[in-house]
Design a protein around this motif. Structure first.
Motif, mmCIF file in Angstrom:
data_model
loop_
_atom_site.group_PDB
_atom_site.id
_atom_site.type_symbol
_atom_site.label_atom_id
_atom_site.label_comp_id
_atom_site.label_asym_id
_atom_site.label_seq_id
_atom_site.Cartn_x
_atom_site.Cartn_y
_atom_site.Cartn_z
ATOM 1 N N VAL A 141 -1.059 46.988 -67.355
ATOM 2 C CA VAL A 141 -1.477 46.048 -68.400
ATOM 3 C C VAL A 141 -2.341 46.809 -69.400
ATOM 4 C CG1 VAL A 141 -2.886 44.028 -68.878
ATOM 5 C CG2 VAL A 141 -1.332 44.013 -66.918
ATOM 6 N N THR A 142 -1.937 46.815 -70.661
ATOM 7 C CA THR A 142 -2.584 47.668 -71.657
ATOM 8 C C THR A 142 -3.992 47.198 -72.015
ATOM 9 O OG1 THR A 142 -0.378 47.992 -72.584
ATOM 10 C CG2 THR A 142 -2.238 48.812 -73.871
ATOM 11 N N TYR A 143 -4.156 45.891 -72.191
ATOM 12 C CA TYR A 143 -5.464 45.346 -72.560
ATOM 13 C C TYR A 143 -5.495 43.853 -72.247
ATOM 14 C CZ TYR A 143 -2.829 44.094 -76.833
ATOM 15 O OH TYR A 143 -1.898 43.606 -77.713
ATOM 16 N N LEU A 144 -6.689 43.284 -72.363
ATOM 17 C CA LEU A 144 -6.922 41.852 -72.204
ATOM 18 C C LEU A 144 -7.249 41.248 -73.560
ATOM 19 C CD1 LEU A 144 -9.343 42.036 -69.159
ATOM 20 C CD2 LEU A 144 -7.263 40.695 -69.112
ATOM 21 N N GLN A 154 -15.472 40.094 -75.942
ATOM 22 C CA GLN A 154 -14.722 40.996 -76.822
ATOM 23 C C GLN A 154 -15.507 42.288 -77.056
ATOM 24 O OE1 GLN A 154 -14.040 38.561 -80.286
ATOM 25 N NE2 GLN A 154 -12.806 37.087 -79.136
ATOM 26 N N GLY A 155 -14.811 43.398 -76.964
ATOM 27 C CA GLY A 155 -15.458 44.695 -77.134
ATOM 28 C C GLY A 155 -15.975 45.291 -75.847
ATOM 29 N N THR A 156 -15.852 44.557 -74.738
ATOM 30 C CA THR A 156 -16.266 45.079 -73.437
ATOM 31 C C THR A 156 -15.033 45.542 -72.660
ATOM 32 O OG1 THR A 156 -16.108 42.937 -72.293
ATOM 33 C CG2 THR A 156 -18.189 43.441 -73.422
ATOM 34 N N PHE A 157 -15.268 45.957 -71.417
ATOM 35 C CA PHE A 157 -14.189 46.377 -70.525
ATOM 36 C C PHE A 157 -14.294 45.597 -69.217
ATOM 37 C CE2 PHE A 157 -14.815 49.703 -73.542
ATOM 38 C CZ PHE A 157 -13.559 50.259 -73.760
ATOM 39 N N MET A 204 -11.108 47.480 -63.162
ATOM 40 C CA MET A 204 -9.904 48.043 -63.771
ATOM 41 C C MET A 204 -10.140 48.599 -65.173
ATOM 42 S SD MET A 204 -7.459 47.965 -61.554
ATOM 43 C CE MET A 204 -8.721 48.444 -60.375
ATOM 44 N N HIS A 205 -11.264 48.242 -65.794
ATOM 45 C CA HIS A 205 -11.689 48.805 -67.087
ATOM 46 C C HIS A 205 -10.670 48.592 -68.202
ATOM 47 C CE1 HIS A 205 -14.533 51.803 -64.819
ATOM 48 N NE2 HIS A 205 -14.806 50.521 -64.585
ATOM 49 N N LEU A 206 -10.094 47.398 -68.242
ATOM 50 C CA LEU A 206 -9.194 47.048 -69.340
ATOM 51 C C LEU A 206 -10.019 46.615 -70.552
ATOM 52 C CD1 LEU A 206 -6.617 44.924 -67.315
ATOM 53 C CD2 LEU A 206 -6.258 47.208 -68.252
ATOM 54 N N PRO A 207 -9.721 47.111 -71.745
ATOM 55 C CA PRO A 207 -10.465 46.677 -72.934
ATOM 56 C C PRO A 207 -10.190 45.215 -73.239
ATOM 57 C CG PRO A 207 -8.613 48.074 -73.553
ATOM 58 C CD PRO A 207 -8.694 48.125 -72.064
ATOM 59 N N VAL A 208 -11.241 44.474 -73.654
ATOM 60 C CA VAL A 208 -11.114 43.062 -73.997
ATOM 61 C C VAL A 208 -11.114 42.928 -75.512
ATOM 62 C CG1 VAL A 208 -12.063 40.745 -73.704
ATOM 63 C CG2 VAL A 208 -12.349 42.442 -71.880
ATOM 64 N N LEU A 209 -10.034 42.360 -76.056
ATOM 65 C CA LEU A 209 -9.842 42.248 -77.501
ATOM 66 C C LEU A 209 -9.732 40.777 -77.901
ATOM 67 C CD1 LEU A 209 -7.096 45.033 -77.838
ATOM 68 C CD2 LEU A 209 -9.589 45.287 -78.031
ATOM 69 N N SER A 227 -14.687 44.773 -53.907
ATOM 70 C CA SER A 227 -14.432 44.275 -55.260
ATOM 71 C C SER A 227 -15.689 44.381 -56.119
ATOM 72 C CB SER A 227 -13.979 42.812 -55.188
ATOM 73 O OG SER A 227 -13.653 42.323 -56.476
ATOM 74 N N PRO A 228 -15.534 44.713 -57.406
ATOM 75 C CA PRO A 228 -16.677 44.662 -58.309
ATOM 76 C C PRO A 228 -17.053 43.215 -58.608
ATOM 77 C CG PRO A 228 -14.695 45.075 -59.568
ATOM 78 C CD PRO A 228 -14.283 45.065 -58.116
ATOM 79 N N LEU A 229 -18.172 43.013 -59.248
ATOM 80 C CA LEU A 229 -18.596 41.669 -59.618
ATOM 81 C C LEU A 229 -17.742 41.158 -60.766
ATOM 82 C CD1 LEU A 229 -22.460 42.126 -59.358
ATOM 83 C CD2 LEU A 229 -20.848 41.334 -57.616
ATOM 84 N N ALA A 230 -17.181 39.977 -60.588
ATOM 85 C CA ALA A 230 -16.100 39.501 -61.458
ATOM 86 C C ALA A 230 -16.537 39.218 -62.885
ATOM 87 C CB ALA A 230 -15.478 38.246 -60.852
ATOM 88 N N ASN A 231 -17.818 38.988 -63.123
ATOM 89 C CA ASN A 231 -18.299 38.723 -64.479
ATOM 90 C C ASN A 231 -19.170 39.855 -65.021
ATOM 91 O OD1 ASN A 231 -17.318 36.260 -65.686
ATOM 92 N ND2 ASN A 231 -18.291 35.167 -63.985
ATOM 93 N N ARG A 232 -19.136 40.993 -64.370
ATOM 94 C CA ARG A 232 -19.955 42.127 -64.826
ATOM 95 C C ARG A 232 -19.099 43.028 -65.726
ATOM 96 N NH1 ARG A 232 -21.889 47.329 -63.191
ATOM 97 N NH2 ARG A 232 -24.092 47.601 -63.715
ATOM 98 N N PHE A 233 -18.899 42.582 -66.954
ATOM 99 C CA PHE A 233 -18.129 43.347 -67.928
ATOM 100 C C PHE A 233 -18.939 44.559 -68.394
ATOM 101 C CE2 PHE A 233 -16.016 39.379 -67.683
ATOM 102 C CZ PHE A 233 -14.697 39.620 -68.008
#
Length: 418
Positions: free
Chosen positions: A343-346, A354-357, A361-366, A28-34
């Motif tokens: 899932v299209t985005y977060l 906001q503005g990160t991924f 899974m690299h979902l965009p954060v809006l 697993s990647p690091l959960a807070n490493r956006f």
């Protein structure tokens, strides 16, 4: 990337090597490493996310230790973004000051004080306040709001520094940080350095019994090295001449312990709660490996049922997004491999995200306003511990036809029907 992690071979409380793995959540990647846009093609560090039980002290723990400087020096979680947490901290501060009646000018310290949201509730009560926060960016936010903050990881040396520079503390507080510690024994030695003889340590952390009862597997990520029972905590503090004198169960974060600790021999009355919790844990199988094996089986079954639901909705042509770019949400997304094809985005309230991924899974954060603007059919609530707050705040989305999916302990949809 190998230098970023080491592996323990013994229990971090008692040193036992009788450790048995019961849950494997994969690499697993690091959960807070956006991630930023320009980092999406870089190799992303991933580490085993395996959970073990100590047969001797019953501590549930990870053995893979990611360098805390890599995890926490530049941090993205801010306490003050949640209405629920602000109300919880206010109530917590009221109880502490009412119950213990600190004298004017006594020192109250918070370890991992984040942006100072909790400590700010003690302002105006005649106390001296001090935060200890390792994240440079978050410590600056706290300092700007007037909370004096030491920008360090708490340790035995920092405990000695506090006593020398500020005097002994009447109270040390910690919320949702005790689980982050690898050197737990060193942390307790730091408490003993900093606390007055009658001083108390009060902390909150998620309760492993709630984790099992409510299938909260997503509370597992690399920052959370330990998952506590009162049985395991009692063993830790007893090693250092300290004892738990009270325990409360709190609903926050899906079920937490609020634990009150003193030196053995200090005057605070020991309630019946610590012994009662330990007896209930023993009777409910919380010290038995078979209990944790059964939990793991339920986790794998949950993965199948949630993915079946999401794939069924996608098959009907429904659009799904996710709400809350929480660390626990990233554990769920990566374990279940829920990516942009599902899932299209977060959306998230935190401007820092906001503005990160999202990691892995690299979902965009809006921004959360996107829900009403875009009107997706469903929003998967990843920050399910704030479901009531989210639903209350997003009535416009619901009135526009939107529905929420709550993933656990059993996947369900709210409102139930249209």
């Amino acid at each position: 990337m190998g230098q970023l992690a080491t592996r323990r071979e013994e229990c971090r409380i008692c040193g036992s090597r009788r450790l048995s793995r019961f849950l494997d959540l994969g690499l697993s990647p690091l959960a807070n490493r956006f991630l930023q846009q320009d980092q999406l093609d870089d190799e992303e560090p991933r580490f085993p996310l395996d959970v073990f039980l100590c047969a001797d002290c019953s501590l549930v723990q990870l053995l893979e230790i990611v360098d805390p400087a890599f995890l926490f020096r530049d941090y993205i979680y801010v306490s003050g973004t949640s209405d629920t947490m602000r109300a919880h901290f206010s109530s917590f501060a009221d109880e502490v000051t009412r119950r213990f009646a600190f004298q004017s000018d006594q020192l109250v310290v918070e370890v991992a004080s984040n942006d100072g949201t909790f400590l700010s509730n003690f302002e105006g009560r005649g106390l001296r306040l001090l935060g200890v926060e390792p994240a440079v960016n978050i410590a600056e936010i706290a300092t700007e709001r007037g909370i004096e903050t030491i920008n360090e990881f708490f340790s035995e040396d920092v405990g000695e520094r506090i006593r020398t520079e500020y005097g002994p503390a009447a109270c040390i507080l910690a919320t949702n940080v005790f689980a982050h510690l690898d050197d737990m024994n060193g942390f307790v030695r730091g408490l003993l350095e900093a606390l007055d003889h009658e001083g108390i340590f009060i902390f909150e952390n998620s309760y492993v019994r709630d984790m099992l009862d409510h299938l909260e597997f997503d509370s597992v990520y690399h920052e959370h090295l330990s998952y506590f029972s009162v049985t395991a905590l009692s063993a830790l503090f007893a090693r250092h001449g300290m004892e738990i004198f009270d325990v409360q169960h709190q609903p926050v974060h899906g079920g937490s312990l609020r634990v009150f600790v003193k030196r053995q021999g200090a005057s605070h009355t020991v309630t019946d709660a610590p012994a009662r919790f330990c007896a209930e844990e023993r009777d409910s199988g919380l010290c038995d490996f078979e209990t944790y094996e059964a939990f793991a089986t339920r986790v794998y079954e949950l993965r199948s049922s949630l993915m079946n639901l999401l794939n069924s909705l996608r098959g009907e042509g429904k659009r799904i997004v996710a709400y809350g770019s929480s660390a626990k949400g990233n554990t769920l997304l990566n374990f279940m491999e829920i990516g942009p094809d599902v899932v299209t985005y977060l959306v998230d309230k935190s401007p820092l995200k906001q503005g990160t991924f999202s990691p892995g899974m690299h979902l965009p954060v809006l921004p959360v306003e996107r829900l009403v603007e875009d009107r997706p059919d469903y929003a998967l609530i990843l920050a399910w511990n704030f479901t009531d707050e989210i639903v209350s705040q997003q009535q416009d989305y619901i009135e526009a036809g939107g529905r929420f999916i709550v993933p656990l302990p059993t996947p369900h949809i709210i409102p139930e029907s249209r």
